[in-house]
Scaffold this active site. Structure first.
Site, PDB file in Angstrom:
ATOM      1  N   HIS A  94       0.830  -1.206   0.000  1.00  0.00           N
ATOM      2  CA  HIS A  94       0.000   0.000   0.000  1.00  0.00           C
ATOM      3  C   HIS A  94       0.867   1.260   0.000  1.00  0.00           C
ATOM      4  O   HIS A  94       0.708   2.108   0.884  1.00  0.00           O
ATOM      5  CB  HIS A  94      -0.914   0.014   1.232  1.00  0.00           C
TER       6      HIS A  94
HETATM    7  C1  LIG Z   1       0.109  -7.494  -4.614  1.00  0.00           C
HETATM    8  C2  LIG Z   1      -0.860  -6.456  -4.126  1.00  0.00           C
HETATM    9  C3  LIG Z   1      -1.863  -6.826  -3.232  1.00  0.00           C
HETATM   10  C4  LIG Z   1      -2.767  -5.873  -2.760  1.00  0.00           C
HETATM   11  N1  LIG Z   1      -3.840  -6.266  -2.005  1.00  0.00           N
HETATM   12  C5  LIG Z   1      -4.817  -5.365  -1.736  1.00  0.00           C
HETATM   13  C6  LIG Z   1      -6.040  -5.774  -1.157  1.00  0.00           C
HETATM   14  O1  LIG Z   1      -6.260  -6.962  -0.896  1.00  0.00           O
HETATM   15  N2  LIG Z   1      -6.990  -4.840  -0.902  1.00  0.00           N
HETATM   16  C7  LIG Z   1      -6.788  -3.515  -1.191  1.00  0.00           C
HETATM   17  O2  LIG Z   1      -7.678  -2.703  -0.897  1.00  0.00           O
HETATM   18  N3  LIG Z   1      -5.640  -3.102  -1.753  1.00  0.00           N
HETATM   19  C8  LIG Z   1      -4.672  -3.987  -2.077  1.00  0.00           C
HETATM   20  N4  LIG Z   1      -3.559  -3.580  -2.720  1.00  0.00           N
HETATM   21  C9  LIG Z   1      -3.361  -2.144  -2.974  1.00  0.00           C
HETATM   22  C10 LIG Z   1      -4.200  -1.566  -4.110  1.00  0.00           C
HETATM   23  O3  LIG Z   1      -4.408  -2.509  -5.124  1.00  0.00           O
HETATM   24  C11 LIG Z   1      -3.491  -0.307  -4.628  1.00  0.00           C
HETATM   25  O4  LIG Z   1      -3.405   0.634  -3.575  1.00  0.00           O
HETATM   26  C12 LIG Z   1      -4.200   0.352  -5.792  1.00  0.00           C
HETATM   27  O5  LIG Z   1      -4.415  -0.556  -6.837  1.00  0.00           O
HETATM   28  C13 LIG Z   1      -3.373   1.543  -6.286  1.00  0.00           C
HETATM   29  O6  LIG Z   1      -4.067   2.168  -7.323  1.00  0.00           O
HETATM   30  P1  LIG Z   1      -3.369   3.293  -8.194  1.00  0.00           P
HETATM   31  O7  LIG Z   1      -4.368   3.746  -9.180  1.00  0.00           O
HETATM   32  O8  LIG Z   1      -2.758   4.287  -7.294  1.00  0.00           O
HETATM   33  O9  LIG Z   1      -2.152   2.583  -8.927  1.00  0.00           O
HETATM   34  P2  LIG Z   1      -2.147   1.264  -9.805  1.00  0.00           P
HETATM   35  O10 LIG Z   1      -3.407   0.513  -9.635  1.00  0.00           O
HETATM   36  O11 LIG Z   1      -0.868   0.583  -9.513  1.00  0.00           O
HETATM   37  O12 LIG Z   1      -2.175   1.805 -11.299  1.00  0.00           O
HETATM   38  C14 LIG Z   1      -1.103   2.425 -11.941  1.00  0.00           C
HETATM   39  C15 LIG Z   1      -1.148   1.995 -13.390  1.00  0.00           C
HETATM   40  O13 LIG Z   1      -0.314   2.864 -14.149  1.00  0.00           O
HETATM   41  C16 LIG Z   1       0.425   2.099 -15.060  1.00  0.00           C
HETATM   42  N5  LIG Z   1       1.643   2.857 -15.368  1.00  0.00           N
HETATM   43  C17 LIG Z   1       2.679   3.094 -14.545  1.00  0.00           C
HETATM   44  N6  LIG Z   1       3.584   3.873 -15.159  1.00  0.00           N
HETATM   45  C18 LIG Z   1       3.111   4.134 -16.389  1.00  0.00           C
HETATM   46  C19 LIG Z   1       3.605   4.883 -17.480  1.00  0.00           C
HETATM   47  N7  LIG Z   1       4.769   5.542 -17.424  1.00  0.00           N
HETATM   48  N8  LIG Z   1       2.869   4.934 -18.633  1.00  0.00           N
HETATM   49  C20 LIG Z   1       1.663   4.278 -18.700  1.00  0.00           C
HETATM   50  N9  LIG Z   1       1.162   3.531 -17.679  1.00  0.00           N
HETATM   51  C21 LIG Z   1       1.871   3.482 -16.534  1.00  0.00           C
HETATM   52  C22 LIG Z   1       0.682   0.810 -14.328  1.00  0.00           C
HETATM   53  O14 LIG Z   1       1.025  -0.230 -15.204  1.00  0.00           O
HETATM   54  C23 LIG Z   1      -0.624   0.589 -13.602  1.00  0.00           C
HETATM   55  O15 LIG Z   1      -1.539  -0.145 -14.369  1.00  0.00           O
HETATM   56  C24 LIG Z   1      -2.625  -4.509  -3.178  1.00  0.00           C
HETATM   57  C25 LIG Z   1      -1.618  -4.147  -4.076  1.00  0.00           C
HETATM   58  C26 LIG Z   1      -0.739  -5.108  -4.552  1.00  0.00           C
HETATM   59  C27 LIG Z   1       0.329  -4.684  -5.525  1.00  0.00           C
END
Ligand SMILES: Cc1cc2nc3c(=O)[nH]c(=O)nc-3n(C[C@H](O)[C@H](O)[C@H](O)COP(=O)(O)OP(=O)(O)OC[C@H]3O[C@@H](n4cnc5c(N)ncnc54)[C@H](O)[C@@H]3O)c2cc1C
Length: 533
Positions: free
Chosen positions: A473
């Protein structure tokens, strides 16, 4: 080099990006482009809840980052920092636990001066986001895009965990996201009809046919383009080709807590000294970019089991589960219908605290190193993972070089603050107390970690560090606020620049006390309203 124009460009199709793509393209007059570095994630393996462990080994769906090594942590080995890659981002590979955190987490954001970010402001967005199979009420939604369901097909040992917690004197709750957050119980999951409900399943795939929405996978954004201080587009690489894509209204960075600050820095936005070191021309000196990194520090009690009704990777254990893929394939039933973490809780390590300070994830197997220690996992056992919910230590993320392909440098800096050390040790003691309760008598074998010889605070901390992991997280690296380290204001606009926002986990000023997927989707729901005015 080809050039294209849209109104909004969203960089990253993760938990936040999918919500934004849906909401911003709902008005057909807006031309929206979503650029995602990873794959589409429309595969059976992503949809299968029980396939979680696979993603810890998959470069296709996981950026596979590592922290900088620290001598006493994991015996000098880096801590694994997985991050989702592909449509859905983290929500396509996560453990699917549906949690919002404590209302005081958001009230704290508002108290820091972020208008409109208190719990009562966000509750309508949580309800709008959610379709809970238990139905709607003042806390829950029953008609949102995100499917939320009860735990099914759990391992029996979970029931012993709940009974043991009661015997140890801890409260029970049947809804961590309702009026009683504190307690132990079964989690609810972002799963619908036996299939993972990622942000892409909930928000993006259903609207991919919109004429005004362009979704491009395999497109890694390498730089934000500016006209003076105004963001006008991005440069990205797709199929080995460089492209420029232009935004007439806004560029929205939703690349996650490591990749968003990385992209800002690659574009010349960050602390001048750090950018100078990597030879990047400074567009705007914004010292908070990459700072203020917070994560859920996690360690565990690992206990051998005298029974074999949990999960193991031994030949016998795998044989016992050999029918599971078929049960799942031909009916979405069985063990693969569930996440492997099924029960847990939010507890206080001291009665003097107002809110829970540790979260437990009970796992019916010997789980360490993000499930990559297959040898350990071949033995019968169970684990109680403990995480420090609101760490006071702050880490940071910086660039290794100006090469977009270089992974970020991640300094977790977990144990700088003594309170974090104390909370982790107290949390391990609390987990031990539960695992020592009578309901585990028929299961309890030897304690593998911290181990019976670790009794003092120092010994427990040393063993906890040796098994240190994350709950995945990371937040805070482009924090919202108005102090000198704030990167975005409370409308998520990057300070000092125009037509550029960051919308994802990185904007959280402080880490909420719970899993972050639903909170990130809610941030994006609110951001969409802010963007559309
Ligand atoms: C293994 C794991 C288990 C987890 N378990 C839980 C859980 O059980 N419950 C829960 O609530 N949360 C969980 N989380 C946390 C939760 O999933 C994340 O906090 C959330 O998905 C983050 O969302 P975000 O939009 O900030 O980033 P992300 O969902 O990581 O999205 C970022 C996206 O941007 C893309 N990207 C990055 N750089 C670039 C670029 N330069 N150009 C184009 N695309 C790019 C990436 O590929 C990715 O798809 C977990 C996370 C992980 C990794």
């Amino acid at each position: 080099m080809s050039q294209e124009r849209y109104d909004y460009i969203i960089v990253g199709g993760g938990s936040a990006g999918c919500v934004l793509a849906n909401r911003l393209s709902a008005d057909s007059s807006h031309r929206v482009c979503l650029l995602e570095a990873g794959p589409s994630c429309k595969s059976l393996v992503v949809a299968t809840p029980g396939a979680f462990a696979y993603f810890m080994f998959s470069k296709k769906y996981n950026w596979m980052f590592d922290s900088e090594p620290v001598t006493e942590i994991r015996n000098g080995q880096p801590v694994f920092c997985p991050q989702g890659k592909g449509l859905g981002g983290g929500s396509a590979i996560n453990a699917m636990i549906y949690i919002r955190g404590h209302r005081s987490d958001y009230d704290h954001w508002a108290a820091l001066g972020n208008r409109g970010w208190g719990f009562d402001d966000l509750l309508p967005y949580f309800r709008k986001n959610e379709c809970n199979e238990r139905g709607g009420d003042e806390y829950h939604g029953d008609s949102g895009p995100l499917q939320v369901s009860n735990c099914r097909n759990y391992y029996r040992v979970n029931e012993h965990f709940l009974k043991a917690a009661a015997e140890a004197g801890y409260p029970q709750t049947d809804d961590f996201n309702g009026p009683q957050h504190e307690g132990v119980g079964f989690y609810q999951f972002t799963i619908g009809k036996g299939k993972r409900c990622s942000a892409a399943h909930a928000y993006l795939y259903p609207v991919m046919g919109r004429q005004n929405l362009e979704v491009r996978c395999g497109a890694q954004v390498t730089r934000i383009l500016f006209d003076g201080k105004r963001a006008v587009g991005v440069e990205c690489r797709a199929n080995g080709q460089s492209q420029q894509v232009y935004a007439d209204k806004e560029v929205i960075v939703s690349s996650g807590a490591y990749n968003s600050p990385k992209l800002l820095m690659l574009s010349g936005i960050g602390e001048r000294k750090l950018l100078d070191e990597t030879g990047i021309d400074v567009l705007y000196d914004l010292p908070g970019v990459g700072q203020n990194l917070q994560e859920h520090v996690d360690s565990c009690v690992l206990q051998e089991s005298l029974k074999s009704d949990g999960f193991t990777t031994s030949a016998l254990g795998l044989l016992k589960n050999a029918a599971e893929p078929f049960r799942y394939l031909f009916g979405r039933k069985g063990k693969l219908e569930s996440s492997i973490t099924q029960a847990g809780g939010f507890l206080r390590t001291s009665e003097e605290l107002d809110v829970p300070d540790v979260q437990l994830h009970f796992i019916p197997l010997l789980y360490d190193d993000s499930g990559r220690d297959l040898k350990l996992m071949s033995r019968n056992g169970y684990s109680c993972h403990v995480c420090v919910l609101r760490p006071k230590s702050k880490g940071r993320m910086t660039l290794r070089s100006s090469d977009p392909d270089d992974p970020p440098r991640i300094d977790l800096n977990f144990f700088e603050h003594p309170d974090d050390r104390k909370t982790l040790v107290d949390g391990i003691r609390l987990a031990r107390k539960i695992l020592a309760a009578p309901s585990f008598d028929e299961y309890r074998g030897a304690e593998i970690s911290p181990g019976p010889d670790a009794q003092s605070d120092e010994e427990i901390l040393a063993r906890a560090k040796a098994r240190l992991g994350l709950v995945y997280h990371p937040v805070g690296t482009c924090k919202m606020g108005n102090d000198e380290l704030a990167v975005v204001d409370d409308e998520l606009r990057v300070r000092g620049l125009e037509r550029l926002r960051v919308v994802d986990a990185s904007i959280m000023p402080t880490l909420i006390g719970g899993n972050t997927n639903a909170p990130v989707m809610v941030i994006a729901e609110k951001a969409a309203d802010l963007i559309l005015g």
